[in-house]
Scaffold this active site. Structure first.
Site, mmCIF file in Angstrom:
data_model
loop_
_atom_site.group_PDB
_atom_site.id
_atom_site.type_symbol
_atom_site.label_atom_id
_atom_site.label_comp_id
_atom_site.label_asym_id
_atom_site.label_seq_id
_atom_site.Cartn_x
_atom_site.Cartn_y
_atom_site.Cartn_z
ATOM 1 N N HIS A 125 3.404 6.658 -6.863
ATOM 2 C CA HIS A 125 2.632 7.816 -7.331
ATOM 3 C C HIS A 125 3.508 9.080 -7.255
ATOM 4 C CE1 HIS A 125 -1.692 9.725 -7.171
ATOM 5 N NE2 HIS A 125 -1.111 9.894 -8.328
ATOM 6 N N HIS A 136 0.837 -1.201 0.000
ATOM 7 C CA HIS A 136 0.000 0.000 0.000
ATOM 8 C C HIS A 136 0.880 1.263 0.000
ATOM 9 C CE1 HIS A 136 -3.678 2.337 1.270
ATOM 10 N NE2 HIS A 136 -2.722 3.160 1.687
ATOM 11 N N GLU A 137 1.800 1.328 0.937
ATOM 12 C CA GLU A 137 2.656 2.512 1.024
ATOM 13 C C GLU A 137 3.541 2.633 -0.205
ATOM 14 O OE1 GLU A 137 1.896 4.716 3.019
ATOM 15 O OE2 GLU A 137 0.613 3.459 4.253
ATOM 16 N N HIS A 179 1.662 4.467 -2.848
ATOM 17 C CA HIS A 179 1.757 5.927 -2.678
ATOM 18 C C HIS A 179 3.126 6.411 -3.149
ATOM 19 C CE1 HIS A 179 -1.957 6.688 -0.587
ATOM 20 N NE2 HIS A 179 -1.671 5.914 0.442
HETATM 21 ZN ZN LIG Z 1 -2.943 5.213 1.989
#
Ligand SMILES: [Zn+2]
Length: 677
Positions: A471, A464-465, A468
């Site tokens: 991105h 998940h991290e 990010h």
């Molecule tokens: Zn998040």
């Protein structure tokens, strides 16, 4: 030289000391202030180069000095650093608040927007200017003086009310303790929970066990305690916190009414019909009606599954647990028993298959397959010996970005997992400035010679991290304000992160990143199948619960707030009648502890959780259609979603990638909420 004022390359972590903070920030703030003053005195018409660019430069310096300070405060906290950080925080907050209220600056941006130059600017630069104008308007910059005074009064009162809301909740939570002296009343509770309760009693100079309403004490009681009366007592205390059933000075009822009313007044001052509209002005969702319809559609589709979940649970409670009429304080307990019965495997067993090196190389390999990138270890000054640093290189070997990886929990580090930016990509006169990210987790550090082992949940958190992080790092935008995650709508920013989580449920990906710590064998398919089956356990019920909160939140901040003569509790009753399949007892005062919307940033925004899940699941479904490791789809995801950052609307980016607007079906399918033929 003050290392915080050295902007060549990476932060100088080995040199930064608490005493550097105040002089650096003071100097940069006064630079920023004199720049703004100079820009406003300038009689030349504002252009990108003479107006926006110098401001971006100055603010970048400020954030590149303040960023490492905030980061160290979060990951290497010490009394000296905390004091240095807290001493400067008000000055920073104050500076940005002034900026947002600066009417002359707003006028300059308007002038630029109406100039000939504007039409010829890149999409990213146009977007930056439009975002500035929007934020000035939302900050009350356009209001006449008398109304501006009222606006600021409302802001101040709202922040006071929010903080009192949390304080009341905290005080009410801390006030309750249940003392048990008879061990027999505690059957079913795991040993570590008993141990903690015993220590809590000892520190209150009592014998026996002490239970509180804090999550690590409350949750296990509801889940595991066989004693129904104990569960009921705890439940009642928990769901009546900060309400009229407790101490009057901690009752949140009046605060909630005032918060909702003031938010409505604020919205109308700014020209919106209600707070819902104001909240959505900077989000991907367009209108409260659209959100309400979205949530209701999800409710309609999830409901049959939630009803099935409840029917199964009632049957199980009745026939297996001898509870003919399970109550609210029985559901978590019965669910846990049913879960154990159905999916007998332990977290511990799974964890043995996820040593850190296998997980990291699996993750890096995935990024390589999807985007043609190579992640290689590199060197940089770090803040702790366990922190690692990596380069991301493209197929030609050129540097695309870099990141720090700080995986382990320690006393000086705050909890949770998060990504943060160190340096943001932009074009400088000297060329492209490559982006750098921090990725932080709180996993258990390796013990002795054994590698660190991650639970499957932790693997998901890491992915998940990392989403990010990608991105931020794979952006191709050349202007700060919309580069990476800057300027991405709040309800769309979780798309790339949740997207990555999907791979943790993909057999061919997961399989290749497992290696049993003793036997070196990969994860057995049978164990994976159990994990997969358990993943969607009661997902109908869980989904409906989130939907209930989201619908309540948006209705309260739109139709309800405009007047309907109802109370907040009556509104919640209506929502429950419409949506919920489990109706809690009459005394339940859930809103009084709903901090997300009354004390956090989620007012008229709670739907975002589901919204972003729909986006990420639907984006992933294109991979499912063409192969989850298909590099062509990966390239498209990279160019249409990751690369563009905040330079265009999230909806446009989504459509460019997916070929159509988002649909909820993929999420329902992933959650097991679609009937199989
Ligand atoms: Zn998040």
């Amino acid at each position: 030289m003050n290392p915080l004022l050295d902007f060549t390359g990476l932060p100088k972590f080995e040199q930064i000391k608490p005493e550097h903070v105040a002089p650096a920030i003071d100097e940069l703030l006064s630079e920023c202030r004199s720049l703004i003053a100079r820009l406003l005195e300038d009689n030349e018409p504002p252009t990108w180069d003479n107006f926006v660019l110098p401001m971006e430069d100055a603010h970048e310096r400020l954030s590149r000095a303040w960023g490492p300070v905030g980061h160290l405060n979060a990951v290497m906290n010490s009394p000296e650093l905390r004091a240095a950080y807290n001493a400067m925080l008000p000055a920073i907050t104050q500076y940005y608040a002034e900026l947002g209220q600066n009417h002359a600056l707003f006028e300059k941006f308007k002038q630029l927007k109406n100039s000939h130059e504007f039409d010829g600017l890149s999409a990213a630069r146009k977007k930056i200017i439009e975002n500035e104008l929007r934020d000035f308007r939302l900050g009350g910059a356009e209001l006449p003086d008398d109304r501006k005074a009222r606006y600021l009064e409302i802001q101040e009162r709202l922040s006071e009310l929010s903080s009192r809301f949390s304080d009341n909740l905290l005080d009410a939570t801390n006030d309750f303790a249940l003392h048990v002296e008879n061990r027999e009343e505690l059957s079913g509770l795991p040993e570590d929970v008993l141990q903690a309760a015993h220590e809590a009693a000892a520190s209150a100079e009592k014998t026996g066990w002490l239970f509180t309403l804090k999550a690590p004490s409350y949750m296990p009681v509801m889940q595991f305690a066989d004693n129904r009366a104990l569960r009921e007592k705890m439940y009642r205390a928990y769901v009546t916190r900060a309400s009229e059933f407790g101490k009057p000075e901690w009752d949140n009822t009046a605060l909630m009414d005032e918060i909702v009313a003031l938010r409505g007044e604020e919205a109308r001052l700014l020209g919106f019909a209600n707070y819902g509209e104001l909240s959505l002005a900077a989000k991907m969702a367009k209108t409260p009606a659209q959100v309400i319809e979205f949530v209701r559609e999800l409710a309609r589709r999830s409901r049959p599954f939630a009803e099935k979940d409840v029917a199964e649970l009632r049957d199980f409670a009745n026939y297996e647990l001898g509870m003919s009429d399970p109550e609210s304080w029985d559901f978590a307990y019965a669910s846990e028993k049913l879960r154990e019965r159905r999916y007998a495997f332990s977290e511990q067993e799974v964890k043995e298959y996820f040593p850190e090196d296998a997980v990291l190389s699996g993750l890096f390999k995935l990024v390589g397959t999807l985007y043609g990138l190579r992640i290689v270890k590199a060197n940089a000054p770090v803040w702790h010996e366990s922190v690692r640093f990596f380069d991301i290189r493209d197929d030609k070997g050129d540097l695309a970005g870099q990141f720090y990886l700080d995986l382990y929990a320690r006393n000086s580090k705050r909890g949770g997992a998060w990504m943060d930016d160190v340096i943001t990509r932009r074009r400088l006169k000297s060329g492209i400035q490559t982006p750098v990210a921090y990725m932080n987790c709180n996993f258990a550090a390796p013990v002795g010679k054994k590698p660190a082992l991650f639970t499957h949940d932790e693997v998901i958190t890491l992915f998940h991290e990392f989403g990010h992080g990608l991105h931020h790092l794979l952006t191709e935008v050349e202007d700060l304000g919309v580069s990476g995650i800057n300027g991405v709508e709040w309800d769309a920013v979780e798309l790339p992160s949740q997207f990555m989580e999907n791979y943790c449920w993909e057999w061919e990906v997961l399989f290749s990143m497992t290696r049993h710590v003793e036997t070196s064998k990969p994860l057995p398919r049978t164990l994976f199948d159990k994990m997969l089956a358990a993943k969607n356990f009661q997902s109908g019920l869980q989904s409906l619960r989130q939907i209930e909160f989201a619908l309540f939140d948006m209705l309260m901040h739109s139709a309800f707030e405009q007047g309907g003569g109802k109370t907040i509790l009556q509104l919640l009753d209506e929502v429950r009648t419409e949506v919920a399949v489990l109706i809690p007892p009459e005394y339940n005062r859930f809103p009084h502890s709903f901090s997300h919307i009354f004390a956090g940033g989620y007012g008229a925004g709670y739907y975002s959780y589901k919204w972003a899940e729909v986006l990420s699941a639907d984006a992933y479904s294109l991979f499912e259609e063409h192969g989850v490791l298909n590099p062509a789809v990966g390239a498209k995801f990279r160019s249409e979603i990751l690369a563009v950052g905040g330079s265009r609307d999230a909806l446009k980016s989504f459509v460019a990638f997916r070929g159509r607007e988002p649909a909820i079906d993929a999420l329902l399918r992933h959650n097991g909420l679609i009937e199989h033929a």
